[in-house]
Scaffold this motif. Structure first.
Motif: not given
Length: 146
Positions: A34-37, A62-70, A80-85, A102-104
C-alpha cells in the motif's frame, strides 16, 4: 560514582529493532504493498512487491513494484515521471503486507491521472467519481488510457 537506578536509559526506552522484513514465502512470493501519502495519510494505491522489487526500493529510496500483468519489475513513474519517494516503510504483524509512506512526486499516483487510485466511492446508485484528474493520461502515456 552514582547509585545505580532502576529507571530505563534512553536506549532501553527505544522501540526494539526487529530482524527481517516481509516474508515473501507467503503469497506465492508476491505481497500487497500500500502506498500512502506520508504527510496526509491518504491511501494512494495498492500494488504488489516481490523480494527483488523490495530490495531495489530499499536500495534506491524510490518505490519499485512487481507488475503481475507484465511479469516484471515496475519502477513507479518510469513512464509518467510521477515517482514515489520513500519516507518510511512498515511491515504488518504477519510480515505479509507492506506499507510505503511516500512523497508522491508529480501529484498523481494513478495511471488514470487521479491523485489516488481510490477516486471512486460506492453509493446506492453505483460508483461515484470523487476526484478530478491531475493529468491527462493520453498526453502522458500516448494512446494508453485505462
Amino acid at each position: 560514582m552514582s547509585e545505580p537506578t532502576s529507571q530505563p536509559t534512553a536506549s532501553e526506552k527505544a522501540a526494539p529493532v526487529v530482524d527481517g522484513g516481509p516474508d515473501f514465502s507467503k503469497g506465492g512470493g508476491i505481497l500487497p504493498a500500500i502506498a500512502q501519502d506520508a504527510q496526509t495519510g491518504e491511501v494512494l494505491m495498492l500494488a504488489f512487491m516481490n523480494a527483488e522489487s523490495y530490495a531495489e526500493t530499499l536500495a534506491t529510496g524510490r518505490a519499485v513494484y512487481f507488475s503481475r500483468s507484465r511479469n516484471r519489475l515496475w519502477r513507479k513513474g518510469e513512464e509518467s515521471g510521477n515517482v514515489q519517494l520513500i519516507r518510511e516503510i512498515r511491515i504488518d504483524c504477519d510480515s505479509d503486507a507492506i506499507l510505503l509512506k511516500v512523497e508522491q512526486v508529480g501529484g498523481a499516483a494513478c495511471h488514470t491521472g487521479h491523485r489516488s487510485c481510490f477516486y471512486r466511492r460506492v453509493t446506492e446508485q453505483g460508483l461515484e467519481v470523487v476526484g478530478t484528474p491531475v493529468f491527462d493520461p493520453s498526453q502522458v502515456y500516448g494512446k494508453k488510457s485505462g
